[in-house]
Scaffold this active site. Structure first.
Site, PDB file in Angstrom:
ATOM      1  N   HIS A 116      98.996  -1.856  55.906  1.00 21.39           N
ATOM      2  CA  HIS A 116      98.409  -0.540  56.150  1.00 21.39           C
ATOM      3  C   HIS A 116      97.066  -0.466  55.444  1.00 21.39           C
ATOM      4  O   HIS A 116      96.763  -1.234  54.519  1.00 21.39           O
ATOM      5  CB  HIS A 116      99.336   0.582  55.642  1.00 21.39           C
ATOM      6  CG  HIS A 116      99.322   0.768  54.181  1.00 21.39           C
ATOM      7  ND1 HIS A 116      98.426   1.598  53.499  1.00 21.39           N
ATOM      8  CD2 HIS A 116     100.098   0.215  53.199  1.00 21.39           C
ATOM      9  CE1 HIS A 116      98.655   1.569  52.219  1.00 21.39           C
ATOM     10  NE2 HIS A 116      99.666   0.737  51.987  1.00 21.39           N
ATOM     11  N   CYS A 117      96.219   0.481  55.841  1.00 21.58           N
ATOM     12  CA  CYS A 117      94.945   0.812  55.210  1.00 21.58           C
ATOM     13  C   CYS A 117      94.868   2.333  55.133  1.00 21.58           C
ATOM     14  O   CYS A 117      95.917   2.994  55.132  1.00 21.58           O
ATOM     15  CB  CYS A 117      93.757   0.192  55.942  1.00 21.58           C
ATOM     16  SG  CYS A 117      93.634   0.644  57.689  1.00 21.58           S
ATOM     17  N   GLU A 118      93.668   2.911  55.135  1.00 24.37           N
ATOM     18  CA  GLU A 118      93.581   4.362  55.028  1.00 24.37           C
ATOM     19  C   GLU A 118      94.146   5.054  56.269  1.00 24.37           C
ATOM     20  O   GLU A 118      94.900   6.021  56.143  1.00 24.37           O
ATOM     21  CB  GLU A 118      92.129   4.774  54.796  1.00 24.37           C
ATOM     22  CG  GLU A 118      91.966   6.267  54.569  1.00 24.37           C
ATOM     23  CD  GLU A 118      90.527   6.646  54.316  1.00 24.37           C
ATOM     24  OE1 GLU A 118      90.254   7.840  54.051  1.00 24.37           O
ATOM     25  OE2 GLU A 118      89.647   5.756  54.349  1.00 24.37           O
TER      26      GLU A 118
END
Length: 514
Positions: free
Chosen positions: A420-422
């Site tokens: 995941h990222c932002e």
């Protein structure tokens, strides 16, 4: 020479073929009368013109009578020749409108002379007028006549039976009065063409071709088979059954085509009450009425499926028969979590609720290792992250962490990796693809170290809003924070430089292989 009593109503022209008295000398009669009366020869000839007989032919007898006291009939005027046309009268013009125009010279002369219509008695011929007025359009005897080609004349057998057997076709040309073979013996009888009292019909325009064509049609009808005749005469049938379920199947054998009782090759409808015995229905074309009867009972279905599920071989076969997109990377089993749709269709997404349930230990008995890779920059990770997550924003760092020392599953438990990222829009999906690509290169297809990979939908921002209790520290720092602009610029430059170096390294490796 004594003249017989003259008729009071009209004068007639006779052609008598019986023996006639010997003609007196013409010169004696002319000059004898002149001597008796004292007249000149020309005057005597003018006076005695109506008393002459036998002038011109032995078989001709001309009687000229005056009937000034009575009104003359329509056909009473005639010329001295006997073969010319009568002068038109009021009755003739009326009769010409009622009688249809007929063709001239439509039959040979010999057949016309031998026709029974020309052998009528003299008494019958006197009852009808012989000569009529012929218009300019009808007078085509001297013109070249050409028959029109009949297309398909109607048969005359129907209306000929209703006629008198002695009634024959009329012939309207008076110049066709010729003698038969009896004329050679010297016994002549008066020949007249009477007008038939019957009005003109379709047979008046007959040229003789209809008899020949009727014979050919009868011959062709006899040679035509009954099957072919039924195709021409049978009516066209266009029906659709009300119930489509009653129609026969696609592979049912049709009835024999030799049956003459059926105009259309079609099987009769069956009744649902009494189904025929000995018939076998194709399974490929099931009837919609009996669809429920063909489906096995629910109790009979698990017997075969359970036997397959009981053996590992059967389980693998069932998995391989399913959609490959529903299987993990090595195609050994299906995905453990329920996936949701995301931005990238080639990746599997899970919701924040599934992530929270895993963190709560709901799948502890099925999972050996649950790895969370946080692909954000370090200042974002420090501002708040998921408990237990590992911050790896560089691809080489992820490769070293996962692939140099891969985690081996034991006891049938799974090793699951979540990226995941932002927002899980670019950095997280790109890192997930990179790990799968490197894992494929390091293993023989379809084996993988990490066959089950996921992407957190919505990224850390959505997870923080829904599951803030699983965040550490419980805060959220965006990538475009005003206090970390320099850090953002530095990490972006580093990522681009590494991406450029990566592309150069890949190019060098390809050149070495060549």
């Amino acid at each position: 020479m004594e003249l017989g009593p003259e008729p009071p109503h009209r004068r007639r022209l006779f052609f008598a073929c019986s023996p006639t008295p010997a003609p007196q000398p013409t010169g004696k009669m002319l000059f004898g009368a002149s001597a008796a009366g004292g007249l000149s020869p020309v005057t005597n000839l003018t006076v005695t013109m109506d008393q002459l007989e036998g002038l011109g032919s032995d078989c001709e007898k001309m009687e000229v009578r005056n009937n000034s006291s009575l009104q003359r009939m329509g056909s009473s005027e005639s010329t001295d020749s006997g073969f010319c046309l009568d002068s038109p009268g009021p009755l003739d013009s009326k009769e010409n409108l009622e009688i249809s125009l007929t063709r001239i010279n439509s039959l040979p002369q010999k057949l016309l002379g031998c026709s029974p219509a020309l052998k009528r008695s003299h008494s019958d011929s006197l009852d009808h007028d012989t000569f009529h007025l012929i218009d300019q359009d009808e007078n085509k005897e001297n013109e070249a006549f050409e028959f029109k080609k009949p297309i398909r004349p109607a048969s005359r057998h129907i209306y000929e039976e209703s006629k008198d057997p002695f009634t024959h076709r009329q012939n309207s040309a008076p110049a066709r009065m010729l003698s038969s073979n009896e004329s050679e013996s010297g016994n002549f009888s008066p020949l007249f063409i009477p007008q038939s009292p019957v009005k003109a019909t379709l047979s008046d325009e007959d040229d003789g071709f209809i008899d020949l064509l009727d014979g050919e049609n009868m011959k062709n009808d006899e040679e035509t088979p009954s099957c072919m005749a039924s195709l021409w005469t049978a009516p066209l049938v266009m029906r659709r059954p009300a119930n489509l379920a009653d129609r026969c199947g696609l592979f049912d054998s049709p009835s024999p085509c030799g049956s003459s009782t059926r105009a259309v090759l079609k099987r009769a409808d069956r009744s649902h009450e009494e189904p025929p015995r000995g018939t076998k229905r194709r399974k490929s074309v099931p009837s919609p009425v009996k669809a429920k009867a063909d489906v096995p009972e629910p109790a009979q279905l698990p017997s075969q499926s359970l036997s397959l599920m009981s053996s590992p071989k059967g389980t693998i076969e069932n998995i391989l028969d399913s959609d490959p997109r529903d299987l993990i990377g090595d195609f050994s089993k299906g995905y453990l979590f329920n996936t949701v749709s995301g931005k990238h269709q080639d990746l599997k997404y899970i919701s924040p609720e599934i992530m929270a349930s895993v963190l709560n230990g709901k799948f502890a008995g099925l999972i050996k290792e649950f790895v969370i890779i946080d692909c954000r920059y370090p200042y974002e990770y420090e501002g708040g992250h998921i408990k237990g997550a590992v911050n790896l924003h560089m691809e080489e760092e992820v490769e070293d962490f996962l692939l140099k020392n891969p985690i081996v599953p034991t006891d049938g438990k799974r090793v699951i990796v979540v990226f995941h990222c932002e927002f899980s829009s670019e950095r997280g999906p790109r890192m997930c693809r990179y790990v799968r690509e490197r894992d494929r290169l390091g293993n023989e297809y379809p084996k993988l170290h990490y066959p089950e990979l996921y992407v957190l939908k919505g990224g850390y921002k959505e997870f923080f809003l829904k599951c803030q209790s699983h965040c550490e520290p419980p805060s959220y720092r965006p990538m475009h924070h005003e206090d970390f602009k320099e850090d953002l610029k530095k990490f972006r430059t580093k990522s681009r430089t590494w991406a450029g170096e990566k592309s150069k390294r890949e190019m060098y490796s390809r050149l070495k292989k060549l």
